[in-house]
Design an enzyme around this catalytic site. Structure first.
Site, PDB file in Angstrom:
ATOM      1  N   SER A  28       0.777  -1.580   0.011  1.00 41.69           N
ATOM      2  CA  SER A  28       0.438  -0.453   0.205  1.00 41.69           C
ATOM      3  C   SER A  28       1.072   1.145  -0.348  1.00 41.69           C
ATOM      4  O   SER A  28       1.708   0.995   0.324  1.00 41.69           O
ATOM      5  CB  SER A  28      -0.884  -0.342   1.076  1.00 41.69           C
ATOM      6  OG  SER A  28      -0.568  -0.061   2.316  1.00 41.69           O
TER       7      SER A  28
ATOM      8  N   ALA B 125      -9.278  -3.904   0.990  1.00 39.81           N
ATOM      9  CA  ALA B 125      -9.060  -3.565  -0.417  1.00 39.81           C
ATOM     10  C   ALA B 125      -7.463  -3.958  -1.052  1.00 39.81           C
ATOM     11  O   ALA B 125      -7.154  -4.602  -2.033  1.00 39.81           O
ATOM     12  CB  ALA B 125      -9.459  -2.075  -0.150  1.00 39.81           C
TER      13      ALA B 125
ATOM     14  N   ASP C  98      -5.791  -7.031  -0.444  1.00 40.21           N
ATOM     15  CA  ASP C  98      -5.721  -7.927  -0.171  1.00 40.21           C
ATOM     16  C   ASP C  98      -6.480  -8.454  -1.210  1.00 40.21           C
ATOM     17  O   ASP C  98      -6.779  -9.397  -2.637  1.00 40.21           O
ATOM     18  CB  ASP C  98      -7.139  -9.222   0.787  1.00 40.21           C
ATOM     19  CG  ASP C  98      -5.959  -8.271   2.175  1.00 40.21           C
ATOM     20  OD1 ASP C  98      -5.054  -7.987   2.467  1.00 40.21           O
ATOM     21  OD2 ASP C  98      -6.880  -8.331   3.127  1.00 40.21           O
TER      22      ASP C  98
HETATM   23  N1  LIG Z   1     -12.048   4.245  -2.285  1.00 41.39           N
HETATM   24  C1  LIG Z   1     -12.087   3.672  -3.209  1.00 41.39           C
HETATM   25  N2  LIG Z   1     -12.477   4.137  -4.437  1.00 41.39           N
HETATM   26  C2  LIG Z   1     -12.093   3.398  -5.440  1.00 41.39           C
HETATM   27  N3  LIG Z   1     -11.520   2.132  -5.911  1.00 41.39           N
HETATM   28  C3  LIG Z   1     -10.181   1.662  -4.214  1.00 41.39           C
HETATM   29  C4  LIG Z   1     -10.953   2.635  -2.880  1.00 41.39           C
HETATM   30  N4  LIG Z   1      -9.552   2.459  -2.301  1.00 41.39           N
HETATM   31  C5  LIG Z   1      -9.011   1.576  -2.177  1.00 41.39           C
HETATM   32  N5  LIG Z   1      -9.879   0.947  -4.227  1.00 41.39           N
HETATM   33  C6  LIG Z   1      -8.755  -0.151  -4.084  1.00 41.39           C
HETATM   34  O1  LIG Z   1      -8.651  -1.330  -3.345  1.00 41.39           O
HETATM   35  C7  LIG Z   1      -6.902  -1.523  -4.140  1.00 41.39           C
HETATM   36  C8  LIG Z   1      -6.251  -1.178  -2.665  1.00 41.39           C
HETATM   37  O2  LIG Z   1      -5.970  -0.406  -2.062  1.00 41.39           O
HETATM   38  P1  LIG Z   1      -5.614   0.631  -0.384  1.00 41.39           P
HETATM   39  O3  LIG Z   1      -4.429   1.097  -1.572  1.00 41.39           O
HETATM   40  O4  LIG Z   1      -6.281   0.899  -0.282  1.00 41.39           O
HETATM   41  O5  LIG Z   1      -4.690  -0.877  -0.395  1.00 41.39           O
HETATM   42  P2  LIG Z   1      -4.458  -0.984   1.194  1.00 41.39           P
HETATM   43  O6  LIG Z   1      -4.239  -0.072   2.024  1.00 41.39           O
HETATM   44  O7  LIG Z   1      -3.987  -2.643   1.360  1.00 41.39           O
HETATM   45  O8  LIG Z   1      -5.943  -1.776   1.804  1.00 41.39           O
HETATM   46  P3  LIG Z   1      -6.687  -2.843   3.205  1.00 41.39           P
HETATM   47  O9  LIG Z   1      -5.222  -2.554   3.886  1.00 41.39           O
HETATM   48  O10 LIG Z   1      -7.690  -2.045   3.986  1.00 41.39           O
HETATM   49  O11 LIG Z   1      -6.311  -4.365   3.069  1.00 41.39           O
HETATM   50  C9  LIG Z   1      -6.514   0.239  -4.992  1.00 41.39           C
HETATM   51  O12 LIG Z   1      -4.962   0.471  -5.943  1.00 41.39           O
HETATM   52  C10 LIG Z   1      -8.010   0.770  -5.404  1.00 41.39           C
HETATM   53  O13 LIG Z   1      -7.276   0.146  -6.336  1.00 41.39           O
HETATM   54  O1  LIG Z   2      -8.607  -8.539   7.778  1.00 37.13           O
HETATM   55  C1  LIG Z   2      -7.435  -8.052   8.044  1.00 37.13           C
HETATM   56  C2  LIG Z   2      -6.608  -7.805   5.930  1.00 37.13           C
HETATM   57  O2  LIG Z   2      -6.710  -8.793   5.583  1.00 37.13           O
HETATM   58  C3  LIG Z   2      -5.968  -6.603   6.231  1.00 37.13           C
HETATM   59  O3  LIG Z   2      -5.390  -6.747   4.782  1.00 37.13           O
HETATM   60  C4  LIG Z   2      -5.212  -6.487   6.853  1.00 37.13           C
HETATM   61  O4  LIG Z   2      -4.426  -5.432   7.293  1.00 37.13           O
HETATM   62  C5  LIG Z   2      -5.547  -6.724   8.597  1.00 37.13           C
HETATM   63  O5  LIG Z   2      -4.420  -7.615   9.516  1.00 37.13           O
HETATM   64  C6  LIG Z   2      -6.639  -7.979   8.772  1.00 37.13           C
HETATM   65  O6  LIG Z   2      -7.120  -7.359   9.973  1.00 37.13           O
END
Ligand SMILES: Nc1ncnc2c1ncn2[C@@H]1O[C@H](COP(=O)(O)OP(=O)(O)OP(=O)(O)O)[C@@H](O)[C@H]1O
Ligand SMILES: O[C@H]1[C@H](O)[C@@H](O)[C@H](O)[C@@H](O)[C@H]1O
Length: 397
Positions: A228, A279, A281
Site C-alpha cells: 500500500s 481492499a 487483499d
Molecule cells: N475508495 C476507493 N475507491 C475506489 N477504489 C478503491 C478505493 N479504496 C481502495 N480502492 C482500490 O483498492 C486498491 C487497494 O486499496 P488500498 O491502497 O487502500 O489498499 P490497502 O491500504 O492495502 O487496503 P487494506 O489494508 O484495507 O486491505 C486500490 O489500489 C484501489 O484499486
Molecule cells: O482482515 C484484515 C485484512 O486482511 C487486512 O488486509 C489486514 O491489514 C488486517 O490486518 C486484517 O485484520
C-alpha cells in the site's frame, strides 16, 4: 520513467532440491497430483491465516467480522479466476474461530491450533482519510501459530500468494512457497509488520524496513510484491523494483506498477466506500486472476483495481452479485481471445496492451452495477449490514 518497449522477467521458481524431491516422490508414486500445472489445470496456493477483525470508532465496537487476507483473497480468486483454476489455502485458527461456516473458510477449511485465532482491533479515525493517510490504527490482540514450511502441501503449484497478516508466513515458509510455486506474489504486509509489546489492548502494528528482514534476500525469486502507499516507503520501491515487479496501491487513486525498466499507472474504478478493510487483499487477488486470464501485468492491475473497489463497498469479506461476476467473466472472455495464463508461461509481460482502455471501459460499466446495487440496497433509512463504518456508529453495539 518511460515504459520500455518490451519487458519480461523470468519466473520466480527455479528448480532446486525441494522441487527435485517432489519430482522424485512423484516418480516413485509417493505423492499424488502435482506436477507443473498445465494449461488445463492451474492450481494456486494461498498462505496466510484467517482472523477476527473488531472494528472500533470512538472507543466503541461498531462491527465484528471475518478477516485475514487469505479470506479476502480466496473470496476473489474463487469468484474471478477462469473455470479451470483451483485453489489450496493454508491458514491457521484457534478453537475460538467464529467464522468456520462463512463462505471462504467453509470452502477452504483452516488448520485448528491450540493457540487462539489471530485477532485485530482496527480503530477508525473520525477524520476523513485522504487517499494516502492511514485510515485506521491496527492492534494485534491475539496471534495464532506461525505457518511452517511443513504445513504446506507437498506438491507444486502454478502460483502462490503469501498473504500473512500477523507475521505468520515465516521466511522459511516463503522460501518453500518459492520452491513449490512457479510464480509467487507477495503482500508486503506479510513481510514488514512488527508488533509492539502485547500490552493490554494488544500490540500496535508498525512497519520495519524490508531490507532489514530475512525476507529481503528472497525478493529476486518473487514475481510480484504488492504494497500500500503507506507500506511503500518501508519496501524501498527503487531497490525492490530491480528484483521483482512492485505494485503500489493508492486507495481511491488506483495503483502504480514499477518494474526494472518501466512503470505504469492504472486508473481506479468508482466505489461507494463503506469499509476499506481488505481492499489491498482483494486487489492482489483480482490482479492474480487477471494474470490467470492471460492479461499483461498492467492490464491485470485493472482487475485488481476493480476488486479493490468492490471490496470497499461492503463491510468485511464482500459477497459478489452473480450477475456482476458473470458480466466480468464475459468481458474477460471477449477481451482475452484465448486465456493462456501468463502465470503458467515462461515470462511475464508488464506493458499496457492495446485492449487496456477498452477493458477499463467495460469493467467500469460492471463497477457501476456494484455502485447501483449498493445504493439500491442501502437507502438513507437502511441501517442493515451494508452500512458504512461511519453509519455503524449509529447501531446499538
Ligand atoms: N475508495 C476507493 N475507491 C475506489 N477504489 C478503491 C478505493 N479504496 C481502495 N480502492 C482500490 O483498492 C486498491 C487497494 O486499496 P488500498 O491502497 O487502500 O489498499 P490497502 O491500504 O492495502 O487496503 P487494506 O489494508 O484495507 O486491505 C486500490 O489500489 C484501489 O484499486
Ligand atoms: O482482515 C484484515 C485484512 O486482511 C487486512 O488486509 C489486514 O491489514 C488486517 O490486518 C486484517 O485484520
Amino acid at each position: 520513467m518511460a515504459p520500455s518497449p518490451a519487458a519480461a522477467m523470468p519466473l520466480a521458481a527455479e528448480p532446486d532440491e525441494v522441487v527435485v524431491e517432489v519430482e522424485e516422490e512423484e516418480e516413485r508414486g509417493v505423492k499424488g497430483g502435482g506436477g507443473v500445472a498445465g494449461l488445463d489445470e492451474v492450481e494456486g496456493l494461498v498462505v496466510g491465516s484467517y482472523c477476527h477483525d473488531v472494528l472500533l470508532r470512538g472507543g466503541r465496537v461498531v462491527g465484528e467480522t471475518l478477516g485475514g487476507a487469505a479470506a479476502f483473497v480466496s473470496n476473489v480468486l474463487d469468484a474471478a479466476s477462469p473455470a479451470r483454476a483451483s485453489l489450496a489455502v493454508v491458514s491457521k485458527v484457534g478453537h475460538d474461530f467464529a467464522y468456520a461456516t462463512a463462505a471462504a473458510p467453509a470452502r477452504h477449511p483452516p488448520v485448528l491450533c491450540a493457540s487462539p485465532t489471530t485477532s485485530f482491533h482496527a480503530r477508525f479515525s473520525d477524520d476523513a482519510a485522504s487517499a494516502h493517510a492511514p485510515d485506521r490504527q491496527l492492534r494485534r490482540v491475539h496471534a495464532c501459530d506461525p505457518i511452517y514450511p511443513a504445513d504446506l502441501p507437498d506438491r507444486r503449484f502454478a502460483y502462490g500468494l503469501a498473504v500473512g497478516v500477523a507475521g505468520e508466513v515465516l521466511p522459511e515458509t516463503l522460501e518453500r512457497m518459492i520452491r513449490l510455486c512457479r510464480a509467487v506474489l507477495v503482500d508486503a504486509q506479510a513481510l514488514i509488520r512488527a508488533f509492539d509489546g502485547e500490552a493490554k489492548g494488544g500490540g500496535a502494528v508498525r512497519h520495519v524496513a524490508l531490507e532489514a528482514t530475512p525476507y529481503a534476500r528472497l525478493l529476486p525469486r518473487v514475481a510480484f510484491l504488492k504494497a500500500s502507499s503507506e507500506e511503500a516507503p518501508y519496501v524501498g520501491v527503487e531497490t525492490a523494483r530491480r528484483r521483482c515487479c512492485v505494485i503500489v496501491t493508492e486507495g481511491r487513486d488506483g495503483c502504480r506498477l514499477y518494474w526494472d525498466g518501466g512503470e505504469a499507472r492504472v486508473a481506479p474504478f468508482p466505489a461507494v466506500q463503506v469499509d476499506p478493510t481488505g481492499a489491498g487483499d482483494s486487489f492482489l487477488a483480482g490482479f492474480a486472476s487477471g494474470l490467470l486470464w492471460g492479461l499483461s501485468a498492467t492490464d491485470a492491475a485493472l482487475l485488481g483495481n476493480f476488486f479493490g473497489a468492490a471490496a470497499v463497498s461492503q463491510v468485511g469479506v464482500p459477497t459478489f452479485d452473480p450477475k456482476m461476476l458473470q458480466a466480468v467473466k464475459q468481458i474477460l472472455e471477449k477481451a482475452v481471445k484465448r486465456p493462456c495464463t501468463h502465470i503458467n508461461g515462461n515470462t511475464f509481460t508488464f506493458q499496457r496492451s492495446s485492449i487496456h482502455d477498452e477493458l477499463h471501459k467495460s469493467l467500469q460499466e460492471a463497477a457501476m452495477l456494484v455502485c447501483e446495487q449498493k445504493q439500491a440496497n442501502s437507502p438513507a433509512t437502511d441501517n442493515g449490514d451494508v452500512c458504512s463504518i461511519n453509519e455503524l456508529t449509529s447501531l446499538p453495539s
